[in-house]
Write an enzyme that holds these catalytic residues in place. Sequence first.
Site, PDB file in Angstrom:
ATOM      1  N   SER A 113       0.844  -1.193   0.000  1.00 26.54           N
ATOM      2  CA  SER A 113       0.000   0.000   0.000  1.00 26.54           C
ATOM      3  C   SER A 113       0.879   1.242   0.000  1.00 26.54           C
ATOM      4  O   SER A 113       2.060   1.182   0.313  1.00 26.54           O
ATOM      5  CB  SER A 113      -0.937   0.008   1.210  1.00 26.54           C
ATOM      6  OG  SER A 113      -0.186   0.147   2.392  1.00 26.54           O
ATOM      7  N   ASP A 114       0.275   2.339  -0.347  1.00 20.99           N
ATOM      8  CA  ASP A 114       0.987   3.604  -0.430  1.00 20.99           C
ATOM      9  C   ASP A 114       0.162   4.642   0.311  1.00 20.99           C
ATOM     10  O   ASP A 114      -0.912   5.006  -0.142  1.00 20.99           O
ATOM     11  CB  ASP A 114       1.173   3.978  -1.904  1.00 20.99           C
ATOM     12  CG  ASP A 114       1.886   5.298  -2.080  1.00 20.99           C
ATOM     13  OD1 ASP A 114       2.325   5.873  -1.068  1.00 20.99           O
ATOM     14  OD2 ASP A 114       1.990   5.751  -3.215  1.00 20.99           O
ATOM     15  N   LYS A 115       0.663   5.103   1.434  1.00 21.66           N
ATOM     16  CA  LYS A 115      -0.126   6.026   2.248  1.00 21.66           C
ATOM     17  C   LYS A 115      -0.023   7.470   1.795  1.00 21.66           C
ATOM     18  O   LYS A 115      -0.700   8.332   2.299  1.00 21.66           O
ATOM     19  CB  LYS A 115       0.276   5.916   3.717  1.00 21.66           C
ATOM     20  CG  LYS A 115       1.687   6.351   4.018  1.00 21.66           C
ATOM     21  CD  LYS A 115       1.988   6.170   5.486  1.00 21.66           C
ATOM     22  CE  LYS A 115       3.362   6.654   5.829  1.00 21.66           C
ATOM     23  NZ  LYS A 115       3.557   8.070   5.725  1.00 21.66           N
TER      24      LYS A 115
END
Length: 178
Positions: free
Chosen positions: A12-14
């Site tokens: 994931s990429d916050k």
Amino acid sequence: VDTLGCTTVICSDKTGTLTRNEMTVNKLYVNGKTIGVTGVGYEPEGNFLQDSKELSSLDEDAAILLMIGSLCNNARLEKGENGWQIIGDPTEGALVVAAAKAGMWREEMEKQHPRVAELPFSSVRKRMSTINAMPEGRVAYVKGAPEIILDLCDHIQKNGGVRELNEDDREQILSVIQ
């Protein structure tokens, strides 16, 4: 459910790059120093920090860096019904927004320094180049993969002056890139 049950890794990429297709400049490296940039997304609001202290203004070299990133660029920052948005590449948009945070708006700079020519980014060259009309004449600006740009350089602008790029400079820049 069956597919998810077989999944062993989820990435994931916050930051919003994947979820919102936005990128944000959060650090500049200029004159051997790192300058933090606050703000997220394409909102052209934020501050520039050095050693956790807000800078009242950027030095000439940092301003030139932001100008080059904005002029050697095809993205446009526009305010729409749903807030600020970028028309164009998200990476280029992040550079335009960083300059706008310093009060350097691409459209105004392009009126003062119109583009004369462009070599678009390509995966072979790994860089984009523009030629802009400046008071001192036509100037080529280049942005791209740092290691490619560094290999093309034999001089460095630092602390308001230009001098030969030496091996210590190269090593320092490469270590910052890493």
